[in-house]
Design a protein around this motif. Sequence first.
Motif, short mmCIF file in Angstrom:
data_model
loop_
_atom_site.label_atom_id
_atom_site.label_comp_id
_atom_site.label_asym_id
_atom_site.label_seq_id
_atom_site.Cartn_x
_atom_site.Cartn_y
_atom_site.Cartn_z
N UNK A 128 0.83 -1.18 0.00
CA UNK A 128 0.00 0.00 0.00
C UNK A 128 0.87 1.24 0.00
N UNK A 129 0.27 2.38 0.10
CA UNK A 129 1.00 3.63 0.03
C UNK A 129 1.33 4.08 1.44
N UNK A 130 2.59 4.42 1.69
CA UNK A 130 3.00 4.94 2.99
C UNK A 130 2.92 6.47 2.96
N UNK A 131 2.30 7.02 3.96
CA UNK A 131 2.17 8.47 4.03
C UNK A 131 3.16 9.08 5.00
N UNK A 132 3.78 8.25 5.86
CA UNK A 132 4.79 8.76 6.79
C UNK A 132 6.06 7.94 6.62
N UNK A 133 7.16 8.52 7.05
CA UNK A 133 8.44 7.83 6.95
C UNK A 133 8.65 6.90 8.13
N UNK A 134 7.87 7.06 9.17
CA UNK A 134 8.03 6.25 10.37
C UNK A 134 7.16 5.00 10.29
N UNK A 135 7.74 3.86 10.63
CA UNK A 135 6.99 2.61 10.66
C UNK A 135 6.56 2.32 12.09
N UNK A 136 5.28 2.17 12.32
CA UNK A 136 4.78 1.86 13.65
C UNK A 136 4.27 0.43 13.65
N UNK A 137 4.64 -0.29 14.72
CA UNK A 137 4.19 -1.68 14.83
C UNK A 137 2.69 -1.73 15.11
N UNK A 138 2.02 -2.77 14.68
CA UNK A 138 0.59 -2.86 14.95
C UNK A 138 0.32 -3.12 16.43
N UNK A 139 -0.83 -2.64 16.91
CA UNK A 139 -1.17 -2.86 18.31
C UNK A 139 -1.59 -4.31 18.50
N UNK A 140 -1.22 -4.87 19.64
CA UNK A 140 -1.54 -6.26 19.93
C UNK A 140 -2.73 -6.34 20.86
N UNK A 141 -3.31 -7.50 20.98
CA UNK A 141 -4.49 -7.72 21.81
C UNK A 141 -4.11 -7.70 23.28
N UNK A 142 -4.82 -6.89 24.07
CA UNK A 142 -4.61 -6.85 25.51
C UNK A 142 -5.90 -7.29 26.19
N UNK A 143 -5.95 -8.48 26.75
CA UNK A 143 -7.20 -8.93 27.38
C UNK A 143 -7.48 -8.17 28.66
N UNK A 144 -8.76 -8.07 29.05
CA UNK A 144 -9.14 -7.42 30.29
C UNK A 144 -8.60 -8.22 31.47
N UNK A 145 -8.32 -7.51 32.55
CA UNK A 145 -7.80 -8.19 33.73
C UNK A 145 -8.91 -8.97 34.42
N UNK A 146 -8.57 -10.17 34.84
CA UNK A 146 -9.51 -11.02 35.57
C UNK A 146 -8.77 -11.58 36.78
N UNK A 147 -8.67 -10.79 37.88
CA UNK A 147 -7.89 -11.25 39.03
C UNK A 147 -8.56 -12.42 39.74
N UNK A 148 -7.74 -13.27 40.30
CA UNK A 148 -8.25 -14.44 41.03
C UNK A 148 -8.74 -14.06 42.42
N UNK A 149 -8.22 -12.96 42.98
CA UNK A 149 -8.63 -12.51 44.31
C UNK A 149 -8.48 -10.99 44.36
N UNK A 150 -9.14 -10.36 45.33
CA UNK A 150 -9.02 -8.92 45.47
C UNK A 150 -7.66 -8.58 46.07
N UNK A 151 -7.10 -7.48 45.66
CA UNK A 151 -5.75 -7.12 46.09
C UNK A 151 -5.75 -6.47 47.48
N UNK A 152 -6.88 -5.91 47.90
CA UNK A 152 -6.94 -5.24 49.19
C UNK A 152 -8.01 -5.90 50.04
N UNK A 153 -7.65 -6.27 51.27
CA UNK A 153 -8.60 -6.95 52.13
C UNK A 153 -9.60 -5.98 52.74
N UNK A 154 -9.19 -4.71 52.92
CA UNK A 154 -10.07 -3.71 53.49
C UNK A 154 -10.19 -2.55 52.52
N UNK A 155 -11.32 -1.87 52.53
CA UNK A 155 -11.42 -0.68 51.68
C UNK A 155 -10.49 0.42 52.19
N UNK A 156 -10.08 1.28 51.27
CA UNK A 156 -9.16 2.35 51.65
C UNK A 156 -9.82 3.30 52.63
#
Length: 106
Positions: A6-34
């Motif tokens: 295809x046609x490049x419009x910029x001289x800089x090559x940027x890598x494609x963004x990769x898939x970042x899945x949502x976080x699914x923690x196994x347990x809560x990180x804080x035992x008490x609310x702040x």
Amino acid sequence: NAEYMGVRYTARFKRPTTFKPDRAPKYTRFSQPKRVWMDAHKIVRYPLTTEAAMKKIEETNTLVFVVDREANKPSIKTAVEKLYNIKTTKICTLNRIKYGDKKAFV
């Protein structure tokens, strides 16, 4: 190979963004609310009663308080409304480096 790339419009090559899945923690990180970092009595320390502050009250209907240095404008507004049962329209703050605290003009 120009058809494949295809046609490049910029001289800089940027890598494609990769898939970042949502976080699914196994347990809560804080035992008490702040803990609430400041309540209304800790935010507003005392009203300022100097001559200049009294002049502000008489002329511009503005109260002057010395508040905690870490407090921001929304927290000062809610604290003053809670403690003194007044409706605030505008909050101006001033850091006093000499004394190490903050003034709030309500």
